[in-house]
Design an enzyme around this catalytic site. Structure first.
Site, PDB file in Angstrom:
ATOM      1  N   PRO A  64     -36.727 -27.784   1.079  1.00 54.27           N
ATOM      2  CG  PRO A  64     -35.734 -26.816  -0.800  1.00 54.27           C
ATOM      3  CD  PRO A  64     -36.506 -28.015  -0.360  1.00 54.27           C
ATOM      4  CG  ASP A 111     -40.414 -27.089  -2.068  1.00 55.71           C
ATOM      5  OD1 ASP A 111     -39.260 -26.640  -2.211  1.00 55.71           O
ATOM      6  OD2 ASP A 111     -40.721 -28.276  -2.315  1.00 55.71           O
ATOM      7  CG  HIS A 112     -36.537 -20.897  -1.787  1.00 55.97           C
ATOM      8  ND1 HIS A 112     -36.622 -20.268  -3.010  1.00 55.97           N
ATOM      9  CD2 HIS A 112     -36.054 -19.954  -0.931  1.00 55.97           C
ATOM     10  CE1 HIS A 112     -36.208 -19.020  -2.893  1.00 55.97           C
ATOM     11  NE2 HIS A 112     -35.865 -18.803  -1.638  1.00 55.97           N
ATOM     12  NE  ARG A 113     -37.911 -29.127  -3.323  1.00 60.35           N
ATOM     13  CZ  ARG A 113     -38.263 -30.383  -3.060  1.00 60.35           C
ATOM     14  NH1 ARG A 113     -37.474 -31.388  -3.456  1.00 60.35           N
ATOM     15  NH2 ARG A 113     -39.393 -30.638  -2.429  1.00 60.35           N
ATOM     16  CB  CYS A 168     -42.122 -19.959  -6.372  1.00 61.92           C
ATOM     17  SG  CYS A 168     -42.585 -19.906  -4.617  1.00 61.92           S
TER      18      CYS A 168
END
Length: 447
Positions: free
Chosen positions: A243, A417-419, A421
């Site tokens: 994501p 990658d929003h996972r 941070c």
């Protein structure tokens, strides 16, 4: 024991890093030549590099399995070696077998074997060839030729998945192609030759049931193979699994260009590139924000932050987009970074980097400004967690101390990658990079 029984068949070795096949570029030996242990016998091209393959056996070449341009899967025969006349066993053979049992020995020139892991890639099954009907003669008919029952068909001898895909994309029926490879194996050249026949061109219209778009007159068909296929697979996986979010900022790079000029004036024998300075700035930012120097282990449901920065540099080459990696880049000085970047990108464009230098990155720097573009939303190089993109540096109006001036401006974009941070970390990293570009003195204070 006869000589034939004592021949040694060398299989195409596991080239590592998920590579399952290689294309023969050039044979270094011919049938009848005498070879020694670890002598380079063939040059092959994988999806990542061109490498020489050494043979672990000594003796006389009996068979070369495959011609130049043919794709060979890992684990399939590559070359057959027989002992020299009067010899009981090829020199070095026993040594090789003991090393092989121990998991060592030369696999590729410049490499050792890979470290064993719990997960092994499943080997391709060997091709099962349909037996010839009993009584069949050279023409395919025998005592039962008077029968009205048709003879059972013989399976097409195809080993390479590349050949199957090429035939499928062009609508070529492999059962109608005569193979010119060893034992009648159908090679890529055989499929391409079949395409030149009038009947084959008529049959090349795709079956609408398989969902393929019609091929029009004059269309150019480019098989998705080699490095192009690796790029497609990796980018598709990145988009499926990560994501990603892209943020960007315009920065005044005038100070960075002035700093580079001052460094090069002081050390003319060791010039520093803008890319090297940007790499130095990225390393500074990753020290402050290590969350971006990471990957997501989905199977273990954890985030792994790397202890070292293995910096990937996106490089456009004749073979496609490659991302060579500078391992532990944080240990290099700015001058060492500049020298290593120059040597690495030159080797990547020459196709001489080993596969190990093209994997294992933890963060990528992409200078797409060399293509004359201002910005981009780049795709993350899976399984990394972030990528910094840099646009072209151009003259633009900019407000300096309340006054309008012409400055050297570029756009920086960070895809993350929003996972791993949230926006605060990503924004903090990008702002640190931007500040160091605009005021290089901040970089000096931070290192």
């Amino acid at each position: 024991m006869t000589t034939v029984e004592r021949t040694q068949v060398f299989l195409l070795p596991d080239l590592g890093e998920g590579l399952s096949e290689a294309e023969i570029v050039e044979w270094r030996v011919a049938v009848g030549d005498v070879v020694t242990v670890d002598q380079s016998v063939v040059e092959v091209e994988t999806a990542k590099a061109v490498v020489d393959v050494p043979c672990p056996y000594a003796g006389r070449v009996v068979t070369l399995h495959g011609a130049a341009g043919e794709v060979r899967p890992v684990g399939q025969p590559l070359i057959t070696i027989a002992p020299l006349d009067g010899g009981d066993e090829p020199a070095g053979h026993a040594t090789y077998r003991e090393e092989e049992r121990a998991g060592s020995g030369n696999v590729l020139i410049g490499y050792g074997t890979g470290h064993g892991t719990a997960t092994r890639r499943r080997r391709r099954p060997r091709l099962a060839v349909a037996p010839e009907p009993a009584g069949a003669g050279p023409t395919g008919t025998g005592a039962g030729a008077a029968s009205s029952d048709p003879a059972p068909p013989t399976a097409a001898l195809v080993i390479s998945p590349i050949v199957r895909r090429l035939a499928r994309e062009h609508g070529v029926d492999l059962d109608t192609v005569r193979g010119t490879g060893p034992g009648g194996v159908i090679r890529r050249a055989d499929v391409e030759a079949a395409l030149t026949a009038p009947a084959a061109r008529l049959a090349a219209v795709p079956d609408p049931q398989v969902g393929s778009a019609p091929v029009g007159d004059g269309d150019v068909i480019v098989p998705l193979t080699g490095v192009r296929k690796v790029i497609a697979d990796k980018l598709s996986r990145s988009r499926r699994e990560i994501p990603e979010v892209t943020i960007w900022v315009d920065v005044d790079a005038t100070g960075l260009l002035e700093t580079r000029a001052a460094i090069n004036a002081a050390t003319p024998d060791a010039p520093v590139s803008i890319l090297a300075l940007l790499a130095r700035i990225c390393l500074s930012g990753l020290r402050r924000f290590p969350q971006l120097n990471a990957r997501v282990d989905t199977e273990a449901q954890r985030i792994v932050q790397s202890a070292g920065v293995h910096l990937g540099i996106a490089a456009q080459t004749d073979r496609g987009l490659l991302v060579p990696v500078l391992r532990d880049a944080q240990r290099l000085t700015t001058a060492e970074l500049a020298a290593e970047l120059a040597a690495t990108t030159a080797a990547a464009r020459a196709g001489s980097l080993p596969p190990a230098r093209l994997t294992g990155g933890t963060f990528t720097l992409n200078n797409y400004g060399v293509f004359g573009v201002d910005g981009s939303t780049p795709i993350i190089n899976h399984p990394e967690a972030a990528l910094l993109g840099v646009g072209r540096i151009v003259d633009k109006p900019w407000v300096v101390d309340g006054q309008l001036a012409v400055r050297k401006v570029t756009q920086l974009s960070l895809t993350f990658d929003h996972r791993v941070c949230d926006g605060g970390v990503a924004g903090g990293f990008l702002r640190h990079v931007a500040d160091c570009v605009e005021r290089p003195a901040l970089l000096i204070a931070a290192v």
